[in-house]
Design an enzyme around this catalytic site. Structure first.
Site, PDB file in Angstrom:
ATOM      1  N   HIS A 196      81.752  42.739  52.742  1.00 54.30           N
ATOM      2  CA  HIS A 196      81.764  43.782  53.770  1.00 54.30           C
ATOM      3  C   HIS A 196      81.949  43.174  55.156  1.00 54.30           C
ATOM      4  O   HIS A 196      81.752  41.977  55.348  1.00 54.30           O
ATOM      5  CB  HIS A 196      80.444  44.570  53.756  1.00 54.30           C
ATOM      6  CG  HIS A 196      80.342  45.550  52.634  1.00 54.30           C
ATOM      7  ND1 HIS A 196      79.839  45.201  51.406  1.00 54.30           N
ATOM      8  CD2 HIS A 196      80.686  46.855  52.542  1.00 54.30           C
ATOM      9  CE1 HIS A 196      79.880  46.268  50.608  1.00 54.30           C
ATOM     10  NE2 HIS A 196      80.387  47.278  51.271  1.00 54.30           N
ATOM     11  N   LYS A 206      77.419  44.826  58.740  1.00 55.81           N
ATOM     12  CA  LYS A 206      76.552  45.393  57.692  1.00 55.81           C
ATOM     13  C   LYS A 206      75.189  44.708  57.703  1.00 55.81           C
ATOM     14  O   LYS A 206      75.102  43.481  57.787  1.00 55.81           O
ATOM     15  CB  LYS A 206      77.219  45.262  56.316  1.00 55.81           C
ATOM     16  CG  LYS A 206      76.427  45.979  55.223  1.00 55.81           C
ATOM     17  CD  LYS A 206      77.285  46.313  54.028  1.00 55.81           C
ATOM     18  CE  LYS A 206      76.477  46.966  52.915  1.00 55.81           C
ATOM     19  NZ  LYS A 206      75.895  48.264  53.328  1.00 55.81           N
TER      20      LYS A 206
HETATM   21  N1  NAI Z   1      77.290  55.681  50.353  1.00 58.34           N
HETATM   22  C1  NAI Z   1      78.482  55.378  50.906  1.00 58.34           C
HETATM   23  O1  NAI Z   1      79.556  55.781  50.402  1.00 58.34           O
HETATM   24  C2  NAI Z   1      78.507  54.579  52.169  1.00 58.34           C
HETATM   25  C3  NAI Z   1      77.336  54.188  52.722  1.00 58.34           C
HETATM   26  N2  NAI Z   1      77.308  53.545  53.923  1.00 58.34           N
HETATM   27  C4  NAI Z   1      75.988  53.301  54.498  1.00 58.34           C
HETATM   28  O2  NAI Z   1      75.819  54.192  55.594  1.00 58.34           O
HETATM   29  C5  NAI Z   1      74.944  53.597  56.547  1.00 58.34           C
HETATM   30  C6  NAI Z   1      75.590  53.626  57.929  1.00 58.34           C
HETATM   31  O3  NAI Z   1      76.729  52.816  57.949  1.00 58.34           O
HETATM   32  P1  NAI Z   1      77.652  52.714  59.265  1.00 58.34           P
HETATM   33  O4  NAI Z   1      78.164  54.052  59.651  1.00 58.34           O
HETATM   34  O5  NAI Z   1      78.621  51.624  58.992  1.00 58.34           O
HETATM   35  O6  NAI Z   1      76.577  52.214  60.344  1.00 58.34           O
HETATM   36  P2  NAI Z   1      76.565  52.431  61.911  1.00 58.34           P
HETATM   37  O7  NAI Z   1      75.562  51.481  62.443  1.00 58.34           O
HETATM   38  O8  NAI Z   1      77.954  52.395  62.447  1.00 58.34           O
HETATM   39  O9  NAI Z   1      76.034  53.934  62.085  1.00 58.34           O
HETATM   40  C7  NAI Z   1      74.708  54.331  61.877  1.00 58.34           C
HETATM   41  C8  NAI Z   1      74.399  55.380  62.930  1.00 58.34           C
HETATM   42  O10 NAI Z   1      73.133  55.965  62.627  1.00 58.34           O
HETATM   43  C9  NAI Z   1      72.472  56.161  63.855  1.00 58.34           C
HETATM   44  N3  NAI Z   1      71.035  56.294  63.649  1.00 58.34           N
HETATM   45  C10 NAI Z   1      70.130  55.340  63.349  1.00 58.34           C
HETATM   46  N4  NAI Z   1      68.878  55.848  63.335  1.00 58.34           N
HETATM   47  C11 NAI Z   1      69.008  57.155  63.620  1.00 58.34           C
HETATM   48  C12 NAI Z   1      68.083  58.228  63.781  1.00 58.34           C
HETATM   49  N5  NAI Z   1      66.757  58.043  63.623  1.00 58.34           N
HETATM   50  N6  NAI Z   1      68.556  59.443  64.086  1.00 58.34           N
HETATM   51  C13 NAI Z   1      69.877  59.654  64.236  1.00 58.34           C
HETATM   52  N7  NAI Z   1      70.811  58.683  64.126  1.00 58.34           N
HETATM   53  C14 NAI Z   1      70.379  57.449  63.820  1.00 58.34           C
HETATM   54  C15 NAI Z   1      72.839  54.934  64.697  1.00 58.34           C
HETATM   55  O11 NAI Z   1      72.604  55.160  66.078  1.00 58.34           O
HETATM   56  C16 NAI Z   1      74.316  54.791  64.346  1.00 58.34           C
HETATM   57  O12 NAI Z   1      75.150  55.514  65.222  1.00 58.34           O
HETATM   58  C17 NAI Z   1      74.643  52.198  56.021  1.00 58.34           C
HETATM   59  O13 NAI Z   1      73.405  52.243  55.316  1.00 58.34           O
HETATM   60  C18 NAI Z   1      75.789  51.927  55.062  1.00 58.34           C
HETATM   61  O14 NAI Z   1      75.486  50.999  54.072  1.00 58.34           O
HETATM   62  C19 NAI Z   1      78.458  53.235  54.593  1.00 58.34           C
HETATM   63  C20 NAI Z   1      79.666  53.567  54.067  1.00 58.34           C
HETATM   64  C21 NAI Z   1      79.802  54.283  52.801  1.00 58.34           C
HETATM   65  O1  LIG Z   2      77.921  49.448  55.050  1.00 60.03           O
HETATM   66  C1  LIG Z   2      79.069  49.749  54.623  1.00 60.03           C
HETATM   67  O2  LIG Z   2      80.073  49.664  55.339  1.00 60.03           O
HETATM   68  C2  LIG Z   2      79.188  50.240  53.248  1.00 60.03           C
HETATM   69  N1  LIG Z   2      78.091  50.481  52.599  1.00 60.03           N
HETATM   70  C3  LIG Z   2      77.984  50.984  51.291  1.00 60.03           C
HETATM   71  C4  LIG Z   2      77.295  49.968  50.410  1.00 60.03           C
HETATM   72  O3  LIG Z   2      76.259  49.414  50.837  1.00 60.03           O
HETATM   73  O4  LIG Z   2      77.761  49.728  49.301  1.00 60.03           O
HETATM   74  C5  LIG Z   2      79.279  51.516  50.745  1.00 60.03           C
HETATM   75  C6  LIG Z   2      80.519  50.808  51.196  1.00 60.03           C
HETATM   76  O5  LIG Z   2      80.708  49.679  50.415  1.00 60.03           O
HETATM   77  C7  LIG Z   2      80.517  50.508  52.689  1.00 60.03           C
END
Ligand code: NAI
Ligand SMILES: O=C(O)C1=N[C@H](C(=O)O)C[C@H](O)C1
Length: 271
Positions: free
Chosen positions: A157, A161
């Protein structure tokens, strides 16, 4: 028919912006709320302008309770501590809570299970169709092979991350363990360094790489004497996760309460 009103938490984040874009691109869905953490510079801004899709007249706010009371579903890709709070609010509001956040501890997991008594939770470490199919395939392959085949999960990633192994890697590891009829917690080897000793038969190993702007790459490797099977997925854009999350919000209407997975949403549970 009335449009499905969807709120996005973490609206200014990488996924938050992809989610706003995906909702606006989906017929029958509207962005009806955008939440950020207290003190974030995006508060007060227009959610559509923030995501680059034009003005939506939805202001980013930190007042989650007010937003949850006015929507049908919330898409939540934030951080574990925030998500468990949002799950309680979703349970109070009786709305669908789609959780993409990864990196939960067992305490967080217990709180989510408690919330699922009242809320409809749809959770997955990865919401893309491709990875969920890969998960189903990994379980089937593990079921077909014995422990002469060592299983390793490798992921890469972007440099931002914060959790490892990724949620997807853990999903794949869990699927492999299920296929083998064992518990992942009993066989997971999550960090090798130094004099580790030889690999233990039956272990499921994990390796996490971080760098640059990689959206997400995962492989489930089955390695035996003189041959290897490698099942891989490469995510090229975050829109694949966002589309899955919107689909989960639509699927969850009228379901539950309970905790569901993307395999349920995609009809892959019995694959
Ligand atoms: N399940 C899936 O398909 C995927 C999961 N993810 C997961 O999603 C999460 C976020 O990833 P990204 O967008 O890359 O991170 P990022 O850091 O770009 O975005 C997270 C956002 O959440 C906000 N945030 C944090 N605490 C908060 C609160 N108490 N209230 C409101 N907003 C809050 C932050 O200010 C930030 O803008 C990670 O855990 C990642 O692993 C990411 C991509 C795909
Ligand atoms: O943090 C990310 O970017 C992503 N998080 C998810 C994970 O922890 O697997 C999904 C995706 O791979 C992107």
């Amino acid at each position: 028919m009335e449009a499905l009103r969807i709120a996005v938490t973490g609206a200014a984040g990488r996924m938050g912006q992809a989610l706003i874009e995906a909702i606006t691109a989906t017929d029958g869905c509207v962005v009806a709320g955008a939440i950020e953490r207290a003190g974030h510079e995006a508060l007060g801004k227009d959610a559509g302008e923030l995501a680059g899709v034009g003005r939506l007249d939805v202001q980013v706010t930190d007042q989650a309770l007010d937003v949850f009371a006015a929507v049908d579903a919330v898409l939540d890709f934030t951080a574990p501590a925030a998500t468990v709070e949002f799950a309680d609010l979703a349970a109070q509001a009786r709305i669908v809570h789609v959780i993409g956040t990864t990196g939960f501890t067992s305490d967080h997991e217990a709180r989510l299970e408690a919330a699922a008594r009242h809320a409809t939770l749809v959770r997955a470490g990865n919401m893309s169709l491709g990875v969920n199919l890969l998960t189903a395939l990994t379980r089937r392959v593990a079921q077909a092979l014995d422990a002469d085949w060592d299983i390793e999960i490798v992921e890469m990633h972007h440099r931002h991350k914060v959790d490892a192994p990724s949620g997807t890697a853990l999903m794949l590891g869990d699927a492999a363990a299920q296929g083998r009829g064992v518990l992942l917690d009993d066989v997971a080897d999550r960090g090798r360094d130094g004099q580790t000793g030889a690999r233990k038969r039956g272990d499921i190993g994990f390796a996490a790489l971080r760098g640059g702007s990689v959206v997400g790459e995962h492989s489930a490797i089955f390695a035996a004497e003189k041959e290897r099977i490698v099942l891989s997925h490469i995510a090229e854009d975050r829109s694949i996760f966002a589309r899955g999350a919107v689909k989960a919000a639509q699927w969850g209407q009228g379901k539950g309460p309970g905790s569901f997975s993307m395999l349920d949403v995609l009809g892959l549970s019995d694959f």
